[in-house]
Scaffold this motif. Structure first.
Motif, mmCIF file in Angstrom:
data_model
loop_
_atom_site.group_PDB
_atom_site.id
_atom_site.type_symbol
_atom_site.label_atom_id
_atom_site.label_comp_id
_atom_site.label_asym_id
_atom_site.label_seq_id
_atom_site.Cartn_x
_atom_site.Cartn_y
_atom_site.Cartn_z
ATOM 1 N N GLY A 32 1.377 -1.268 0.485
ATOM 2 C CA GLY A 32 0.010 0.029 -0.019
ATOM 3 C C GLY A 32 0.703 1.412 -0.299
ATOM 4 N N ALA A 33 2.349 1.037 -0.067
ATOM 5 C CA ALA A 33 2.616 2.324 -0.039
ATOM 6 C C ALA A 33 2.666 2.970 -1.062
ATOM 7 C CB ALA A 33 4.728 2.471 0.370
ATOM 8 N N ILE A 34 2.644 2.316 -2.125
ATOM 9 C CA ILE A 34 2.748 3.170 -3.407
ATOM 10 C C ILE A 34 1.354 4.272 -3.716
ATOM 11 C CG2 ILE A 34 0.192 1.642 -4.387
ATOM 12 C CD1 ILE A 34 3.280 3.301 -6.087
ATOM 13 N N HIS A 35 0.291 4.692 -2.621
ATOM 14 C CA HIS A 35 0.070 5.487 -2.612
ATOM 15 C C HIS A 35 0.242 6.284 -1.393
ATOM 16 C CE1 HIS A 35 -4.040 3.060 -3.465
ATOM 17 N NE2 HIS A 35 -3.027 1.908 -3.273
ATOM 18 N N ASP A 36 1.353 6.524 -0.430
ATOM 19 C CA ASP A 36 2.029 7.453 -0.222
ATOM 20 C C ASP A 36 2.721 8.261 -1.427
ATOM 21 O OD1 ASP A 36 1.247 7.290 2.232
ATOM 22 O OD2 ASP A 36 2.591 5.043 2.712
ATOM 23 N N GLY A 393 19.040 10.001 0.705
ATOM 24 C CA GLY A 393 18.211 10.027 0.122
ATOM 25 C C GLY A 393 18.378 9.458 -1.014
ATOM 26 N N LEU A 394 19.319 8.909 -1.474
ATOM 27 C CA LEU A 394 19.813 8.566 -3.008
ATOM 28 C C LEU A 394 19.895 6.543 -2.666
ATOM 29 C CD1 LEU A 394 21.103 8.591 -5.808
ATOM 30 C CD2 LEU A 394 23.732 8.422 -4.308
ATOM 31 N N HIS A 395 19.263 6.336 -2.990
ATOM 32 C CA HIS A 395 19.160 4.571 -2.823
ATOM 33 C C HIS A 395 19.376 3.723 -4.085
ATOM 34 C CE1 HIS A 395 16.931 5.942 1.119
ATOM 35 N NE2 HIS A 395 16.016 6.125 0.219
ATOM 36 N N LEU A 396 20.166 2.590 -3.096
ATOM 37 C CA LEU A 396 20.969 1.430 -4.234
ATOM 38 C C LEU A 396 20.733 0.623 -4.207
ATOM 39 C CD1 LEU A 396 22.832 4.475 -5.162
ATOM 40 C CD2 LEU A 396 23.642 3.734 -7.221
ATOM 41 N N ILE A 437 12.425 6.325 2.078
ATOM 42 C CA ILE A 437 11.917 7.625 1.544
ATOM 43 C C ILE A 437 10.627 8.032 1.934
ATOM 44 C CG2 ILE A 437 10.941 7.682 -0.818
ATOM 45 C CD1 ILE A 437 12.530 5.649 -1.581
ATOM 46 N N ILE A 438 9.711 7.675 2.830
ATOM 47 C CA ILE A 438 8.358 7.911 2.671
ATOM 48 C C ILE A 438 8.915 8.701 4.618
ATOM 49 C CG2 ILE A 438 5.925 6.994 3.911
ATOM 50 C CD1 ILE A 438 5.806 4.605 2.241
ATOM 51 N N ALA A 439 9.575 8.075 4.816
ATOM 52 C CA ALA A 439 9.900 9.108 6.253
ATOM 53 C C ALA A 439 10.390 9.959 5.955
ATOM 54 C CB ALA A 439 10.952 8.417 7.031
ATOM 55 N N LYS A 440 11.588 10.271 4.712
ATOM 56 C CA LYS A 440 11.995 11.709 4.894
ATOM 57 C C LYS A 440 10.924 12.252 4.216
ATOM 58 C CE LYS A 440 16.185 13.167 1.845
ATOM 59 N NZ LYS A 440 15.182 14.148 1.130
ATOM 60 N N ALA A 444 10.068 16.671 4.979
ATOM 61 C CA ALA A 444 10.083 17.525 4.221
ATOM 62 C C ALA A 444 8.662 17.891 4.659
ATOM 63 C CB ALA A 444 10.675 17.056 2.814
ATOM 64 N N GLU A 445 8.091 16.875 4.957
ATOM 65 C CA GLU A 445 6.440 17.662 4.924
ATOM 66 C C GLU A 445 6.524 18.130 6.091
ATOM 67 O OE1 GLU A 445 3.436 15.004 4.043
ATOM 68 O OE2 GLU A 445 3.608 14.802 1.838
ATOM 69 N N ALA A 446 6.291 17.937 7.115
ATOM 70 C CA ALA A 446 7.126 18.556 8.614
ATOM 71 C C ALA A 446 7.728 19.417 8.424
ATOM 72 C CB ALA A 446 7.148 18.013 9.597
ATOM 73 N N LEU A 447 8.389 19.882 8.235
ATOM 74 C CA LEU A 447 9.801 20.871 7.815
ATOM 75 C C LEU A 447 8.435 22.039 6.983
ATOM 76 C CD1 LEU A 447 13.028 19.473 7.346
ATOM 77 C CD2 LEU A 447 12.592 20.464 9.884
ATOM 78 N N ALA A 448 8.262 21.840 5.827
ATOM 79 C CA ALA A 448 7.389 22.868 5.197
ATOM 80 C C ALA A 448 6.427 23.568 5.984
ATOM 81 C CB ALA A 448 6.764 21.586 3.470
#
Length: 475
Positions: A32-36, A393-396, A437-440, A444-448
């Motif tokens: 279900g993470a695709i929706h986030d 924020g960069l993932h491989l 990714i979702i946590a980051k 970012a949303e909280a800071l904004a």
């Protein structure tokens, strides 16, 4: 080349829709993470006009997992509706009929491309998800807390600004990597040398291999395979089967460390007469012997024939074998002589990640730090540069990158490489990446949101300068 100055912004860019990238999409859809991800904007970038598989289906070898492992990537109640059409698929039933056998990778590829198309059909209906096919990532710029991803499509160049970037563009085999590895062992190839990539040869049919090496065979040239993994023994068998009737009677295998065989349990290994370290070679979680580094299925059968009889599988091609780590001077000398006499040296020593040019916003180049088997990354696949700076924020986590062994999931202590594989891409590897990714994005949303509150407060201060604002809670 026309450079568009109009730039696009999204939460996450998924670079590469091959086995690793699709594994992440399958997992995001299943959980279900695709929706986030969709709500914050997800752009999938792939160089192929038909994304979804990469080159997995091109290899002319068996998988190192049984069919049920690949079926498990599709087996989820949340995905039942998405994958319902597979019940009418010949590719699906072909793998299902080999559930306890190791299928050909070409057959696995047929199933996964059909499944990938169904996943695309589903997620591209979601607002916020885009697929940019026939699009190449040409440069990545780390600009503070996010990334600027430059891409080319149909002679146009534009930038995507994103908070998180997943970069799995495949792997390649660099001949210099082999030369450097040999040099570290006190070995070298005579100049001029002929290094052939197993990645290319393993995608060739027997007929193509015979044509490719016709002149070498006619001249009585000697063949050497360097490596000790699944691909090395698959390469031995492919070469032996294709060339034994046209002049090949012997091939040499040079491997740095001891050849390791996989067994489901210590009891099974002992019943087969296999010597192993009961502590270092046994996974403490599963009890399997050489769980991560051992040869499996068809490669295991070929490996046992090489070790026990000195022949490649059931062919008449002899297999000479030398361990090159220097522990045995005679073995090391044999490896050195074999390399000096070889007309063909086939590189089976792993992959290096395919990466676009990368730099920081100030123009300084980014070079990612490498470790045995891949990149030096944290549990969520975030790499670090040569200075040790972690690129959050960069993932491989795909081919040539991999993830470090997770003690909670298990592996034998003697394994020092990186973990990657189709099942891992669809489960543990992509799970931690998605969570990161979702946590980051949430941070970012909280800071904004906090920034907006501060901005509104400053506006009120200007309008009502006599008011006491110090008691307001802006946390």
């Amino acid at each position: 080349m026309y450079e568009q100055r109009l730039e696009t912004t999204c939460g996450c860019v998924l670079g590469g829709a091959g086995p690793a990238g699709m594994g992440m999409l399958f997992n995001a859809l299943k959980t279900g993470a695709i929706h986030d991800l969709a709500r914050r904007g997800l752009i999938i970038v792939d160089a192929s006009p038909t994304p979804g598989l990469g080159r997995l289906g091109d290899y002319q070898i068996t998988a190192n997992s049984v069919g049920d492992v690949f079926l498990d990537c599709l087996r989820s109640p949340e995905m039942a509706e998405v994958f319902a059409p597979l019940q009418a698929s010949a590719a699906y039933w072909n793998i299902r009929n080999q559930a306890q056998e190791a299928p050909l990778l070409s057959e696995v590829g047929e199933l996964l491309i059909e499944a990938s198309n169904l996943v695309f059909e589903h997620i591209l209906r979601l607002k916020g998800v885009q697929l940019w096919s026939s699009t190449t990532i040409t440069e990545v710029v780390s600009d503070g807390d996010g990334y600027q991803v430059w891409v080319e499509h149909e002679n146009s160049r534009l930038a995507i600004h994103c908070q998180s970037l997943v970069l799995n563009l495949g792997g390649h085999q660099d001949p210099q990597h082999l030369l450097d590895a040999l040099a570290m062992q006190g070995l070298q190839l005579p100049a001029p040398h002929s290094i052939h990539s197993a990645d290319r040869l393993l995608r060739m049919s027997p007929k193509a291999l015979r044509a490719y090496f016709a002149d070498t065979l006619q001249a009585g040239g000697k063949f050497t395979v360097v490596g000790g993994s699944h691909s090395a023994f698959s390469m031995l068998e492919n070469v032996a089967r294709a060339l034994e009737n046209v002049g090949l009677d012997e091939v040499t295998l040079i491997h740095r460390s001891p050849i390791r065989l996989f067994y489901e349990s210590a009891e099974q290994a002992m019943a087969n007469g296999y010597a192993f370290d009961p502590v270092n070679d046994v996974c403490p979680v599963s009890g399997r012997v050489n769980r991560s580094g051992g040869l499996r299925y068809r490669a295991l059968a070929v490996g046992r024939e090489v070790l026990e009889r000195g022949f490649v599988g059931d062919t008449k091609v002899r297999a000479r074998r030398f361990q090159s780590d220097g522990a045995d001077p005679v073995q090391h000398a044999g490896a050195s002589q074999a390399l000096a006499e070889s007309s063909v040296v086939i590189q089976c020593t792993g992959y290096q990640a395919v990466l676009p040019p990368m730099r920081f916003a100030d123009g300084a180049a980014i070079t990612l730090k490498k470790v045995t088997g891949g990149l030096d990354s944290d549990p969520s696949g975030c790499p670090c540069d040569l200075s040790g700076k972690r690129l959050h924020g960069l993932h491989l986590f795909g081919l040539g990158s991999g993830l470090g062994v997770d003690p909670l999931l298990g592996s034998e202590p003697s394994f020092a490489g990186r973990i990657y594989g189709v099942w891992q891409f669809h489960h543990d590897a992509s799970r931690v990446v998605i969570e990161s990714i979702i946590a980051k994005l949430e941070r970012a949303e909280a800071l904004a949101a906090k920034g907006q509150e501060v901005s509104r407060l400053l506006q009120w201060q200007q309008l009502m300068p006599g008011q006491n604002w110090s008691t307001l809670n802006l946390r």
